[in-house]
Enzyme design. Structure first.
Site, PDB file in Angstrom:
ATOM      1  CG  HIS A   1      -3.916   7.285   2.010  1.00 60.44           C
ATOM      2  ND1 HIS A   1      -3.407   8.089   3.308  1.00 60.44           N
ATOM      3  CD2 HIS A   1      -3.889   6.041   1.715  1.00 60.44           C
ATOM      4  CE1 HIS A   1      -3.882   6.479   3.966  1.00 60.44           C
ATOM      5  NE2 HIS A   1      -3.717   5.916   2.837  1.00 60.44           N
TER       6      HIS A   1
ATOM      7  CG  ASP B   1      -2.464  -0.684   1.270  1.00 57.79           C
ATOM      8  OD1 ASP B   1      -2.207  -1.742   0.059  1.00 57.79           O
ATOM      9  OD2 ASP B   1      -3.252  -0.471   2.057  1.00 57.79           O
TER      10      ASP B   1
ATOM     11  CG  HIS C   1      -5.076   2.611  -0.749  1.00 56.45           C
ATOM     12  ND1 HIS C   1      -5.766   2.033  -0.233  1.00 56.45           N
ATOM     13  CD2 HIS C   1      -3.530   3.504   0.138  1.00 56.45           C
ATOM     14  CE1 HIS C   1      -5.198   2.602   1.019  1.00 56.45           C
ATOM     15  NE2 HIS C   1      -3.566   2.790   1.438  1.00 56.45           N
TER      16      HIS C   1
ATOM     17  CG  HIS D   1       2.044   0.375   4.065  1.00 59.07           C
ATOM     18  ND1 HIS D   1       1.422  -0.896   5.240  1.00 59.07           N
ATOM     19  CD2 HIS D   1       1.129   0.871   3.668  1.00 59.07           C
ATOM     20  CE1 HIS D   1       0.365  -0.374   5.475  1.00 59.07           C
ATOM     21  NE2 HIS D   1       0.340   0.341   4.774  1.00 59.07           N
TER      22      HIS D   1
END
Length: 272
Positions: free
Chosen positions: A142, A87, A138, A233
Site C-alpha cells: 500500500h 479497505d 489492495h 475501512h
C-alpha cells in the site's frame, strides 16, 4: 519480475487498451520515429509527450474509466443490492468486530486487503472467507506513491499481494483496488496479467479522516441507491473523540439504512 503463477491466477484475461492509452502508445512510437529521422526536433517531441503525460495524469482519479474498465457500480440487474467493501485490513482489532456486525445483519462484503498485513494475520483472511465474504487485492505494501510507480514495480506490488492472498486462502482474488484509489495509466495491463479487474466505489465515507460516525454515515447513506458500491475501512479507520473506531460505529446504522431502503448488502461476487 517472475511471470504469474498459474496455480494462483484464476483466469488470465487479454489486455485490450482503451482508446486513450492506445493513442498514447501510438504517440510515443511516432515520437521515437521522428527523433530517429530528425534528432533536432527533440524539444518539440518532448513538449508533445509532456502534454500527453499531463493529460493522462489528470485522468487518474479513482472513479474514472477513460484509462480502462473500472467498476464503480454493480452491474445492471443488481438493483436491489448494495455492495459493501472494506479497505486496508486485515486488522486484528477491527476486522473480527466488522465480521460480527455483518453476521448479525446477514450481510456480505468484500475485503480489499494489504498483502503484508494478510501475511501477519492469515487466520483473519480464512475467517473472512469462511463467513461468506470475499477477499480482494489492495497491493502488497500500500505505498502512497503507488500510481507513480513504473511498470515492473506495479507488477511486483500486485503480483506479490495476489500470491500472498492465494497462498493463505487457496482462492485468487478477482478484484483489485488501487492504494488511495489513484490508477496509473500502466495499471490495466498489469491487472490483465494477473486475471484481475479494477474496482472503485460509488460512495466513500472518508472514515480514515472523519472522526464523527454520523458524518461518515451521511456520506454513505444519504441518496444511496441500488447497485451502489460503498467504501469503508477495517484498517486505518479513524477514531472518534472517545477512541472508538469510526467504522465500527457507522456500520450498524448503515446496515439498518440498507435494510430500510429495501436493499441487500452483498459482496463483489455479485459483480462477477
Amino acid at each position: 519480475m517472475r511471470p504469474p503463477n498459474p496455480s494462483v491466477v484464476a483466469s488470465l484475461r487479454a489486455w485490450h487498451p482503451a482508446p486513450l492509452p492506445r493513442a498514447s502508445l501510438w504517440l510515443h512510437g511516432l515520437g521515437a520515429a521522428t527523433l530517429a529521422v530528425q534528432p533536432g526536433l527533440w524539444p518539440q517531441v518532448l513538449g508533445v509527450l509532456a502534454c500527453n503525460h499531463a493529460l493522462l495524469a489528470g485522468l487518474m482519479h479513482p472513479r474514472g474509466t477513460l484509462l480502462g474498465p473500472n467498476l464503480v457500480r454493480l452491474p445492471e440487474g443488481q438493483g436491489d443490492a448494495v455492495a459493501l467493501t472494506f479497505d486496508d485490513g486485515p486488522d486484528p482489532e477491527v476486522t473480527p468486530r466488522v465480521l460480527d456486525l455483518l453476521d448479525a445483519a446477514s450481510a456480505r462484503a468484500s475485503f480489499f486487503v494489504i498483502g503484508a498485513r494478510a501475511a501477519r494475520h492469515p487466520a483473519l483472511l480464512r475467517q473472512i472467507l469462511a463467513r461468506g465474504h470475499t477477499v480482494e487485492n489492495h497491493s502488497q505494501t500500500h505505498p502512497g506513491y503507488f500510481a507513480a510507480l513504473g511498470l515492473w514495480a506495479l507488477r511486483r506490488e500486485v503480483a506479490e499481494a495476489q500470491d500472498t492472498i492465494a497462498s493463505i486462502t487457496g482462492t485468487a482474488p478477482r478484484w483489485f483496488r488501487a492504494p488511495m484509489g489513484l490508477r496509473s495509466p500502466l495499471l490495466d495491463p498489469v491487472l490483465a496479467g494477473q486475471g484481475l479487474h479494477l474496482a472503485a466505489w460509488t460512495r466513500r465515507g472518508y472514515d480514515t479522516r472523519i472522526r464523527d460516525p454520523q458524518r461518515v454515515l451521511r456520506r454513505l447513506a444519504n441518496g444511496m441507491a441500488g447497485r451502489d458500491i460503498l467504501l469503508l475501512h477495517d484498517g486505518n479507520t479513524a477514531r472518534d473523540p472517545w477512541g472508538r473506531p469510526v467504522a465500527l460505529s457507522a456500520l450498524p446504522p448503515l446496515l439498518a439504512r440498507i435494510r430500510a431502503g429495501g436493499f441487500s448488502a452483498v459482496s463483489l461476487a455479485a459483480a462477477a
